[in-house]
Design an enzyme around this catalytic site. Structure first.
Site, PDB file in Angstrom:
ATOM      1  N   ASP A  30       3.117  92.971  46.825  1.00 54.61           N
ATOM      2  CA  ASP A  30       4.504  92.525  46.691  1.00 54.61           C
ATOM      3  C   ASP A  30       4.761  91.380  47.672  1.00 54.61           C
ATOM      4  OD1 ASP A  30       7.313  94.062  45.556  1.00 54.61           O
ATOM      5  OD2 ASP A  30       7.525  92.534  47.104  1.00 54.61           O
ATOM      6  N   ASN A  88      12.083 100.782  39.537  1.00 57.38           N
ATOM      7  CA  ASN A  88      13.498 100.426  39.451  1.00 57.38           C
ATOM      8  C   ASN A  88      13.796  99.996  38.019  1.00 57.38           C
ATOM      9  OD1 ASN A  88      13.863 100.829  42.243  1.00 57.38           O
ATOM     10  ND2 ASN A  88      13.139  98.754  42.681  1.00 57.38           N
ATOM     11  N   GLY A  94      18.323  98.623  40.435  1.00 55.41           N
ATOM     12  CA  GLY A  94      17.765  97.645  41.357  1.00 55.41           C
ATOM     13  C   GLY A  94      16.595  96.850  40.802  1.00 55.41           C
ATOM     14  N   GLN A  95      16.491  96.785  39.478  1.00 55.45           N
ATOM     15  CA  GLN A  95      15.387  96.027  38.872  1.00 55.45           C
ATOM     16  C   GLN A  95      15.726  94.543  38.861  1.00 55.45           C
ATOM     17  OE1 GLN A  95      14.408  97.119  34.814  1.00 55.45           O
ATOM     18  NE2 GLN A  95      12.554  95.882  34.797  1.00 55.45           N
ATOM     19  N   SER A  96      14.946  93.748  39.590  1.00 56.81           N
ATOM     20  CA  SER A  96      15.215  92.308  39.637  1.00 56.81           C
ATOM     21  C   SER A  96      14.273  91.526  38.724  1.00 56.81           C
ATOM     22  CB  SER A  96      15.106  91.791  41.074  1.00 56.81           C
ATOM     23  OG  SER A  96      13.812  92.012  41.594  1.00 56.81           O
ATOM     24  N   HIS A 101       7.279  97.428  36.140  1.00 57.00           N
ATOM     25  CA  HIS A 101       6.378  97.461  37.296  1.00 57.00           C
ATOM     26  C   HIS A 101       6.605  98.736  38.083  1.00 57.00           C
ATOM     27  CE1 HIS A 101      10.046  95.196  38.329  1.00 57.00           C
ATOM     28  NE2 HIS A 101       9.941  95.682  39.550  1.00 57.00           N
TER      29      HIS A 101
HETATM   30  P1  DGP Z   1      12.289  95.089  41.532  1.00 54.35           P
HETATM   31  O1  DGP Z   1      13.392  94.725  42.455  1.00 54.35           O
HETATM   32  O2  DGP Z   1      12.056  96.579  41.417  1.00 54.35           O
HETATM   33  O3  DGP Z   1      12.440  94.409  40.202  1.00 54.35           O
HETATM   34  O4  DGP Z   1      10.963  94.543  42.216  1.00 54.35           O
HETATM   35  C1  DGP Z   1      10.515  93.259  42.067  1.00 54.35           C
HETATM   36  C2  DGP Z   1       9.556  93.009  43.191  1.00 54.35           C
HETATM   37  O5  DGP Z   1       8.767  91.908  42.850  1.00 54.35           O
HETATM   38  C3  DGP Z   1      10.206  92.695  44.524  1.00 54.35           C
HETATM   39  O6  DGP Z   1       9.826  93.694  45.459  1.00 54.35           O
HETATM   40  C4  DGP Z   1       9.639  91.348  44.921  1.00 54.35           C
HETATM   41  C5  DGP Z   1       8.480  91.171  44.003  1.00 54.35           C
HETATM   42  N1  DGP Z   1       8.268  89.817  43.553  1.00 54.35           N
HETATM   43  C6  DGP Z   1       9.173  89.006  42.934  1.00 54.35           C
HETATM   44  N2  DGP Z   1       8.614  87.827  42.624  1.00 54.35           N
HETATM   45  C7  DGP Z   1       7.322  87.911  43.028  1.00 54.35           C
HETATM   46  C8  DGP Z   1       6.228  87.002  42.975  1.00 54.35           C
HETATM   47  O7  DGP Z   1       6.300  85.873  42.486  1.00 54.35           O
HETATM   48  N3  DGP Z   1       5.044  87.434  43.522  1.00 54.35           N
HETATM   49  C9  DGP Z   1       4.900  88.679  44.068  1.00 54.35           C
HETATM   50  N4  DGP Z   1       3.695  89.005  44.566  1.00 54.35           N
HETATM   51  N5  DGP Z   1       5.916  89.551  44.126  1.00 54.35           N
HETATM   52  C10 DGP Z   1       7.104  89.172  43.621  1.00 54.35           C
END
Ligand code: DGP
Length: 115
Positions: A30, A88, A94-96, A101
């Site tokens: 992450d 999430n 909290g899903q962004s 995933h």
């Molecule tokens: P969520 O908030 O549950 O949708 O988690 C999304 C996660 O994805 C957050 O912890 C940050 C991670 N993330 C977002 N963009 C990128 C990226 O471009 N690369 C990586 N490695 N992680 C990312």
């Protein structure tokens, strides 16, 4: 899917620190780690969230939970002490990133309830 950041990671169109890959999934670190161990496990095919899973995805989900996550937990050294798996889902969940995933978090004591 066009404009999906996790599809781009799965297709190697943008770089990431991949820790595991097979025909069906990719796992990578992450970008904003919330614990000493924080990796994301994603299906290579675009699935928006848990809500978009169908019976056709049953084998994929079983693969993630019976093989990939336990293997990663062991390989990353958190199996013995414990870890957390989070998906999430939706706005209040909290899903962004709208590509399914599973967060695998470990290496510290987790709090409950999560914020
Ligand atoms: P969520 O908030 O549950 O949708 O988690 C999304 C996660 O994805 C957050 O912890 C940050 C991670 N993330 C977002 N963009 C990128 C990226 O471009 N690369 C990586 N490695 N992680 C990312």
């Amino acid at each position: 899917m066009a404009d999906c950041i996790f599809c781009k990671i799965a297709n190697k169109e943008i770089p990431s620190s991949i820790v595991y890959e097979d025909e069906q999934v990719v796992a990578f670190k992450d970008l904003e780690p919330q614990a000493p161990v924080h990796v994301l496990v994603i299906p290579k095919k675009h699935i928006e969230s848990i809500l978009a899973l169908t019976a056709e995805d049953a084998e994929l989900v079983a693969h993630v939970f019976t093989e990939v996550l336990p293997k990663l937990a062991r390989d990353l050294g958190v199996a013995e002490k414990g870890f957390r798996v989070v998906a999430n889902t939706g706005e209040e969940g909290g899903q962004s990133v709208k590509h399914l995933h599973f967060h695998l978090l470990g290496g510290r004591s987790m709090q409950w309830p999560p914020g």
